[in-house]
Design a protein around this motif. Structure first.
Motif, short mmCIF file in Angstrom:
data_model
loop_
_atom_site.label_atom_id
_atom_site.label_comp_id
_atom_site.label_asym_id
_atom_site.label_seq_id
_atom_site.Cartn_x
_atom_site.Cartn_y
_atom_site.Cartn_z
N ALA A 35 63.91 80.92 29.06
CA ALA A 35 63.72 79.48 28.89
C ALA A 35 63.34 79.17 27.45
O ALA A 35 62.50 78.32 27.19
N GLU A 36 63.98 79.84 26.52
CA GLU A 36 63.77 79.62 25.07
C GLU A 36 62.35 79.92 24.60
O GLU A 36 61.86 79.29 23.63
N VAL A 37 61.68 80.84 25.29
CA VAL A 37 60.39 81.35 24.82
C VAL A 37 60.55 82.86 24.68
O VAL A 37 61.18 83.51 25.52
N ALA A 38 59.99 83.42 23.62
CA ALA A 38 60.03 84.87 23.43
C ALA A 38 59.08 85.54 24.41
O ALA A 38 57.90 85.17 24.49
N PRO A 47 62.34 93.07 24.46
CA PRO A 47 61.95 91.66 24.26
C PRO A 47 63.13 90.76 24.62
O PRO A 47 64.28 91.08 24.29
N ILE A 48 62.85 89.66 25.29
CA ILE A 48 63.92 88.76 25.73
C ILE A 48 63.55 87.30 25.43
O ILE A 48 62.42 86.98 25.06
N SER A 49 64.53 86.46 25.65
CA SER A 49 64.30 85.02 25.69
C SER A 49 64.28 84.62 27.16
O SER A 49 65.13 85.04 27.94
N PRO A 69 50.95 85.92 24.36
CA PRO A 69 51.15 87.19 23.66
C PRO A 69 50.02 88.15 24.03
O PRO A 69 48.85 87.75 24.08
N ILE A 91 66.13 86.64 19.68
CA ILE A 91 65.33 85.97 20.70
C ILE A 91 64.58 84.84 19.99
O ILE A 91 64.63 84.76 18.75
N PRO A 92 63.91 83.97 20.71
CA PRO A 92 63.21 82.87 20.03
C PRO A 92 62.13 83.39 19.09
O PRO A 92 61.50 84.44 19.34
N TYR A 151 57.75 89.39 25.34
CA TYR A 151 57.74 90.81 25.02
C TYR A 151 57.16 91.55 26.23
O TYR A 151 56.23 91.03 26.88
N ARG A 191 71.34 90.75 18.10
CA ARG A 191 70.74 89.87 19.11
C ARG A 191 69.49 89.19 18.58
O ARG A 191 68.65 89.82 17.93
N ASN A 217 55.06 77.13 21.09
CA ASN A 217 56.21 77.33 21.97
C ASN A 217 55.95 78.44 22.97
O ASN A 217 56.52 79.52 22.90
N ARG A 236 59.23 68.99 26.74
CA ARG A 236 58.72 70.34 26.47
C ARG A 236 57.19 70.30 26.39
O ARG A 236 56.52 71.23 26.82
N ARG A 286 58.48 83.49 17.16
CA ARG A 286 57.08 83.22 17.53
C ARG A 286 56.35 83.00 16.21
O ARG A 286 56.49 83.82 15.29
N GLU A 287 55.54 81.98 16.12
CA GLU A 287 55.00 81.55 14.84
C GLU A 287 54.19 82.65 14.13
O GLU A 287 54.16 82.68 12.90
#
Lengths: 245, 245, 245, 245, 245, 245
Positions: free
Chosen positions: C172-175, C168-170, C193, F66-67, C177, F64, C40, D107, F69-70
């Motif tokens: 478009a639904e991706v983390a 750290p934010i979202s 990352p 956020i998405p 940092y 809060r 993701n 996606r 991450r694996e």
């Protein structure tokens, strides 16, 4: 406008059709409508607010909302007893169903509990909105079948502007013309075009009686083959069983 | 209906306001509208079909669609020259923008290329729909600004039933009243309530002139502090620069 | 906060990695990331506003928006040069990409053209938002890669309240940092990352070189079997071809 | 399976039908289909990746994807040249259009540039997917009409598992049977049931010729009345004009 | 096809696993699956129609729907007892769960009450559909766990065409292979890949026993620290408590 | 941070305001808020998990997500008692409502039953999330009002990464600042900005008392005119009736 007058005079449904529509399921009715070429008669996404009173039949009385505008839709407009929303509610007659075009928007409500109570007192047969209602707890306790897309505490002015009534509208992406017959049950709400209501009511009652017989057979262990749909032998058994009633 | 008449007589915008609205951006205009308490004036999700002709200004002429019904919306209805869609097209006057309430549904088109060509010939200033248009290639080549939610080859009868015109409508979840001023550019389409158009046009022109000056400063390396928004010194520099023009 | 400092000091990417990330495709990079268990990493739904300048590489500088509240988010707040949005823009350093968490809401913009111009002057490497930008025409002409979910003329205050930066934010639904590496091209934007950036850059460059060779074979008519993926013989041919360069 | 064999032997379209379908618009074709009772033949939401090569005609070769599962859909599966996706690509014949059921999920990609290049070499007529493709820049440069719901750099394994081919599928909520005729142009992609293709092609060509004549009249200033649709007089003028060609 | 045969022979679950899966929660099971790298095993958005019978365990028997086409999907097709939908229902064996790929579309139903009654008589363990069912009132009264995305009175032919069975499908964007184990409870439905079912069942039972102990501690006022997750001391207390049972 | 401290010290609501907010409806409260210019205070789409305990009042304690991450969000992180989610739960004080920003994503849960039980023991007044909760059956039996967008068995790590607490957040597209007052009932959850809570509580109690009187009149058959809103005469009747209490 011709349509509006017709509704007002309320020649309405025959007693027989109304009786039939009060017991047959919306599932049976949509099959009858599909048999006549109509595939889009179900108002998807609306649920019953008062589960114990979700059986509904009545002529559509339509009301249309457009989006609110901050300068027009302020709380003071409700001081006007002739505000379109108030006027519409006081125009709904006995046996009619108020059908609201809320554009599927439910962040704010499209009707509240006090107005619904007034509708009940006026003899309305139900309420249908593709938006939300407010004070859902009040609706749950009200003896008026109400189908909505959701609940929202916010007053309609925050999102809706009632603009007119008794024009053809969209409700949950189904065309609803004033005077069409709205029927509701556990599966939701459907709209039967006015001119088809009598024949659809009659044929649906017949279909449902046969399907009840079929269901009994399936419950007793009969396989689908020969039973559903019924072959000649099964149809004979049906007629025999019904002749005994 | 008063509103309709007013539109028909078309007292319209002053030349000055129309000139201003033809050059200021929708970005500037929405800020002016927000300053007056209106936060929902942008018709989200509509794109320009003819990118080279996307600047649009004109009074709204509204047309409303409800969902199609298979028995009513058959191809033969187009034989009637007074079919509401045809009638609406032949009613749009010079300088007007046809604004279509298509409920955001775009599986089928809400207007085609031939009717758009007729609108161009009638002097229309543009087309806005929250549904789709068909024969998009034709629109691309047409000298008529057109903003739509998409393209679809399917005739409108498969999904839409044009029901009336010149009533207040929803378009992309914004209220559009007949006679409101529609403005379009690269960012999309906005709707300016008719009674605010003159003052908004004037103030927007002033704001935009100032912002162009600010942009020049930022392009030259000025930091935001002191520049955006301009402090007293920067405002003086602006007045000085403008006085030289 | 450790993360923030690390970003500020900007030990950053090695020159080699930055060079590699400037030419390999996001398609190749996501495969490398998936090979490391990350499925993701793609910010779905964002498009390039300036198609001719859509190649982007840089460290993420994050900014977060929450919904606006009518009493807090009024036009006068912009008088404050230390307003979080202004402050964030003036904090983005050379080579960084401003990444905005706009909750996927695009009815109003999350950034405008003047601030983007300031970012360009500060040496920023790009802008990424899962909301909209305003004055898209300005962005189209700006030499700063910008990826957004859409355009909207409406000022951010109508829908967004910038609340903080470098958390750290979202998006478009991706983390995302602070300090992660953002890469953009025709397929859109991905987030690598930080700790994986060096190795992913290296391996991606190798993979892409091989795939270019494969593509040439397929273009010359080679079937997939033996070619894609390359068998031993094809790999040998590849090495031979590359040794000649 | 009978259908599959029929496709393989490719009795296919008559030359005349193929020629007609190569020039008439999807707008005209959907009207012909609606005239035969088919209202859902348009694959909504798919756009052309290579705008200069968006005219497409060919028989559908179907491929179906289900969601990926992390233990099954790992990068090593591509080592198998008989992986269903690879096998499907190597089975698409000249003149066929690969139609992918990607459940509308974008996606991750459902096809990449190298496989598309292979399809081009095999003589395929186009690609249609209700998901995404990766390396969209590659597609833009490829001489193969491709219609997709979007672009994504992520390999299909992250979201899709190709499970079979040449079965009836859903693509963008339209039923596509192997051998159906896919036609694409600026408005998007439609699916013509195989058994209707010949007659629809013929009648569409006639309809379009008439509509071109009508368009010329409207461009010259003719009102809709009498012209669109054409009355007896206009039809005579049409026949006269055409007899001169 | 190997998969299909394997399902038919139904070596099935061990009694022990089935017993465990009949009591552990789907919450515990998804944690076990995530521990094995599977993050997408939950069929989001499906609710139980008969709340008092929502506990469900059984092997998946799959059925696939594509969109209806008006000329193929007419009411008369039900006259054929070998219609794929009827055939599928008569193929579902004891202990199996019918899982329907309805593409998440619920405007029309994907199964009705009479067929569900037949499934119950055949010993089926449940029904799962990512579409709707019709005659929901009938389902509420039926002793067969049924999970659906909604209710709709409209017959499936209006939107769905059952095309095949026992192929791998997508249901609510989760891959379901014939023979996978479907488990349902208050939180909804999950799919356990067949080869993991035995070990997941065993480990889940252990995990759940421990969590019940933890819950008791938390209910008694224990803080999270030391308790959840349990430290060495808490684990000892757990073992001691369990040894007394 | 000032805000956080303020919350911690919890000067909180006056007893009178808390008492009023415990009985007035969210419908009345949103009208009071709209009267003060706030139109977006309702957290649309959240339902009560425990219908018999859906009345809720308390100060917001925000968390809060956020998405996920694996590589970061693996099951072992829960071994850390200072994991942000655990820490947040152990920081919620008596009378507070835990409000979770889960970005509206509900494929995985954002909180489970054991943590909710701990919150109950800590004296929390409720839970609000725009995501899902897991083990919904446990929540149904818990004496803690909980409002969520849905249920999901999947652990939060599969989709969410708790990142911080007591910062302003978005919840269901409404701005929630730490210390704001959350109120829930049958219509759902609203957020009252902290500084308005006292006056809104007071005025809402008055409004509701009047509306109860109006409802009685409407139930007794009074028309809207004169009654709703009440004219001078009706207001006098109201004062008279209330003076007798």
């Amino acid at each position: 406008m011709t349509i509006e007058t017709a509704t007002a005079t309320g020649t309405g449904l025959s007693d027989q059709a109304r009786a039939a529509l009060s017991v047959v399921s919306t599932a049976t009715l949509t099959t009858q409508l599909m048999d006549r070429g109509l595939r889009n008669t179900y108002l998807e996404g609306l649920g019953a607010l008062n589960p114990n009173r979700r059986r509904m039949v009545g002529e559509a009385f339509t009301m249309r909302c457009i989006p609110a505008r901050e300068d027009l839709d302020v709380l003071s407009v409700f001081q006007d007893y002739d505000h379109p929303q108030r006027k519409a509610v006081e125009s709904v007659g006995p046996g009619a169903v108020l059908v609201i075009d809320a554009r599927g928007q439910k962040r704010a409500a499209s009707l509240g509990h006090i107005l619904a109570t007034r509708l009940l007192r006026r003899g309305a047969a139900g309420i249908v909105t593709d938006g939300a209602v407010r004070d859902a707890a009040g609706f749950e306790a009200l003896a008026l079948p109400t189908f909505a897309a959701g609940a929202s505490p916010t007053t309609n002015l925050a999102q809706h502007h009632v603009v007119d009534m008794q024009l053809p509208i969209s409700c949950a992406e189904v065309a609803v013309y004033p005077g069409d017959i709205m029927v509701g049950d556990r599966d939701g709400v459907i709209c039967i075009p006015r001119h088809l209501a009598e024949e659809v009511a009659r044929d649906a009652a017949e279909q449902e009686d046969l399907e009840e017989f079929i269901l009994e057979q399936v419950e007793s262990g009969a396989p689908l083959r020969g039973t559903y749909p019924p072959d000649a032998q099964m149809r004979q058994a049906y007629r025999k069983a019904r002749s005994k009633r």
